[in-house]
Design a protein around this motif. Sequence first.
Motif, PDB file in Angstrom:
ATOM      1  N   SER A  23       9.271 -10.041   2.041  1.00  0.00           N
ATOM      2  CA  SER A  23       8.846  -8.914   1.208  1.00  0.00           C
ATOM      3  C   SER A  23       7.831  -9.365   0.166  1.00  0.00           C
ATOM      4  CB  SER A  23      10.061  -8.312   0.490  1.00  0.00           C
ATOM      5  OG  SER A  23      11.010  -7.860   1.415  1.00  0.00           O
ATOM      6  N   THR A  24       7.001  -8.428  -0.261  1.00  0.00           N
ATOM      7  CA  THR A  24       6.038  -8.706  -1.322  1.00  0.00           C
ATOM      8  C   THR A  24       6.723  -8.636  -2.685  1.00  0.00           C
ATOM      9  OG1 THR A  24       3.983  -8.024  -2.377  1.00  0.00           O
ATOM     10  CG2 THR A  24       5.266  -6.284  -1.341  1.00  0.00           C
ATOM     11  N   THR A  25       6.256  -9.446  -3.620  1.00  0.00           N
ATOM     12  CA  THR A  25       6.787  -9.395  -4.987  1.00  0.00           C
ATOM     13  C   THR A  25       5.916  -8.549  -5.908  1.00  0.00           C
ATOM     14  OG1 THR A  25       5.607 -11.411  -5.585  1.00  0.00           O
ATOM     15  CG2 THR A  25       7.890 -11.662  -4.822  1.00  0.00           C
ATOM     16  N   VAL A  26       4.804  -8.056  -5.384  1.00  0.00           N
ATOM     17  CA  VAL A  26       3.865  -7.280  -6.199  1.00  0.00           C
ATOM     18  C   VAL A  26       3.466  -6.011  -5.459  1.00  0.00           C
ATOM     19  CG1 VAL A  26       2.917  -9.316  -7.362  1.00  0.00           C
ATOM     20  CG2 VAL A  26       1.849  -8.490  -5.253  1.00  0.00           C
ATOM     21  N   ALA A  27       3.038  -5.008  -6.218  1.00  0.00           N
ATOM     22  CA  ALA A  27       2.457  -3.814  -5.603  1.00  0.00           C
ATOM     23  C   ALA A  27       1.077  -4.178  -5.078  1.00  0.00           C
ATOM     24  CB  ALA A  27       2.369  -2.681  -6.615  1.00  0.00           C
ATOM     25  N   VAL A  28       0.735  -3.619  -3.930  1.00  0.00           N
ATOM     26  CA  VAL A  28      -0.520  -3.960  -3.255  1.00  0.00           C
ATOM     27  C   VAL A  28      -1.227  -2.680  -2.820  1.00  0.00           C
ATOM     28  CG1 VAL A  28      -1.509  -5.064  -1.210  1.00  0.00           C
ATOM     29  CG2 VAL A  28       0.407  -6.141  -2.399  1.00  0.00           C
ATOM     30  N   ASP A  29      -2.523  -2.633  -3.057  1.00  0.00           N
ATOM     31  CA  ASP A  29      -3.364  -1.570  -2.507  1.00  0.00           C
ATOM     32  C   ASP A  29      -4.460  -2.234  -1.693  1.00  0.00           C
ATOM     33  OD1 ASP A  29      -2.383   1.028  -3.553  1.00  0.00           O
ATOM     34  OD2 ASP A  29      -2.683   0.008  -5.474  1.00  0.00           O
ATOM     35  N   LEU A  30      -4.501  -1.915  -0.403  1.00  0.00           N
ATOM     36  CA  LEU A  30      -5.504  -2.474   0.506  1.00  0.00           C
ATOM     37  C   LEU A  30      -6.379  -1.340   1.026  1.00  0.00           C
ATOM     38  CD1 LEU A  30      -3.305  -4.890   2.647  1.00  0.00           C
ATOM     39  CD2 LEU A  30      -5.189  -5.545   1.171  1.00  0.00           C
ATOM     40  N   ALA A  87       6.266  -3.406  -4.633  1.00  0.00           N
ATOM     41  CA  ALA A  87       7.014  -4.655  -4.707  1.00  0.00           C
ATOM     42  C   ALA A  87       8.353  -4.439  -4.010  1.00  0.00           C
ATOM     43  CB  ALA A  87       7.218  -5.068  -6.154  1.00  0.00           C
ATOM     44  N   GLY A  88       8.738  -5.383  -3.166  1.00  0.00           N
ATOM     45  CA  GLY A  88       9.985  -5.263  -2.406  1.00  0.00           C
ATOM     46  C   GLY A  88       9.792  -4.764  -0.993  1.00  0.00           C
ATOM     47  N   ASP A  89       8.608  -4.204  -0.673  1.00  0.00           N
ATOM     48  CA  ASP A  89       8.354  -3.737   0.696  1.00  0.00           C
ATOM     49  C   ASP A  89       8.278  -4.929   1.653  1.00  0.00           C
ATOM     50  OD1 ASP A  89       8.314  -1.094  -0.041  1.00  0.00           O
ATOM     51  OD2 ASP A  89       6.131  -0.855   0.126  1.00  0.00           O
ATOM     52  N   ARG A  90       8.823  -4.750   2.842  1.00  0.00           N
ATOM     53  CA  ARG A  90       8.776  -5.793   3.862  1.00  0.00           C
ATOM     54  C   ARG A  90       7.365  -5.833   4.462  1.00  0.00           C
ATOM     55  NH1 ARG A  90      13.296  -3.975   7.731  1.00  0.00           N
ATOM     56  NH2 ARG A  90      12.334  -2.003   7.195  1.00  0.00           N
ATOM     57  N   ILE A  91       6.775  -7.038   4.510  1.00  0.00           N
ATOM     58  CA  ILE A  91       5.374  -7.152   4.915  1.00  0.00           C
ATOM     59  C   ILE A  91       5.149  -8.030   6.142  1.00  0.00           C
ATOM     60  CG2 ILE A  91       4.425  -6.655   2.642  1.00  0.00           C
ATOM     61  CD1 ILE A  91       4.104  -9.750   2.285  1.00  0.00           C
ATOM     62  N   ALA A  92       6.114  -8.860   6.477  1.00  0.00           N
ATOM     63  CA  ALA A  92       5.933  -9.800   7.590  1.00  0.00           C
ATOM     64  C   ALA A  92       7.302 -10.311   8.023  1.00  0.00           C
ATOM     65  CB  ALA A  92       5.049 -10.972   7.161  1.00  0.00           C
ATOM     66  N   GLN A  93       7.308 -11.112   9.094  1.00  0.00           N
ATOM     67  CA  GLN A  93       8.542 -11.728   9.563  1.00  0.00           C
ATOM     68  C   GLN A  93       8.355 -13.228   9.698  1.00  0.00           C
ATOM     69  OE1 GLN A  93       9.614  -9.788  13.223  1.00  0.00           O
ATOM     70  NE2 GLN A  93      10.800  -8.243  12.128  1.00  0.00           N
ATOM     71  N   LEU A  94       9.371 -13.975   9.327  1.00  0.00           N
ATOM     72  CA  LEU A  94       9.385 -15.421   9.461  1.00  0.00           C
ATOM     73  C   LEU A  94      10.250 -15.780  10.660  1.00  0.00           C
ATOM     74  CD1 LEU A  94       8.820 -18.314   8.409  1.00  0.00           C
ATOM     75  CD2 LEU A  94      10.857 -18.052   6.964  1.00  0.00           C
ATOM     76  N   VAL A  95       9.642 -16.455  11.637  1.00  0.00           N
ATOM     77  CA  VAL A  95      10.353 -16.934  12.818  1.00  0.00           C
ATOM     78  C   VAL A  95      10.336 -18.457  12.767  1.00  0.00           C
ATOM     79  CG1 VAL A  95      10.392 -16.991  15.349  1.00  0.00           C
ATOM     80  CG2 VAL A  95       9.641 -14.916  14.156  1.00  0.00           C
TER      81      VAL A  95
END
Length: 141
Positions: A23-30, A100-108
């Motif tokens: 998850s991200t720790t910050v708010a993001v605008d892309l 912040a807190g949104d899931r953004i990727a997966q770790l395998v």
Amino acid sequence: MVVEEGAHAPRYALPGDAGADLSTTVAVDLGPGERLLVPTGVRVALPPGCVGLINPRSGMAARTGLSIVNGPGTIDSGYRGELKVLLINTDRHQPIHLDAGDRIAQLVIVPVLSARFLPAEQLESSARGDGGYGSTGLGSA
């Protein structure tokens, strides 16, 4: 594993899942086509002989066009820094907002073999030979 205050530890959504959500720790605008290195607040010590692969989340990619520039990202077992994800908005028209807190990727985490690279005058032949991109689809109907 070290998790900064306010960050989320990697977690598997369901039993048997290969990827643990980051998850991200910050708010993001892309904006459309924009990329950004996003912090997760997580540091890990992977076992020797393993590698961590950071992959896009398929649902986010399908819904919003969110992906990873260098997917998969490679986390070597000796790395002890914060896991960061290089996100990209592949949508050409719509911005993406993440809280912040949104899931953004997966770790395998997978085992890895190290090779010995030995010089040779030539390589032994194979059925594929030197056929490159798209060569296995040639001649099939």
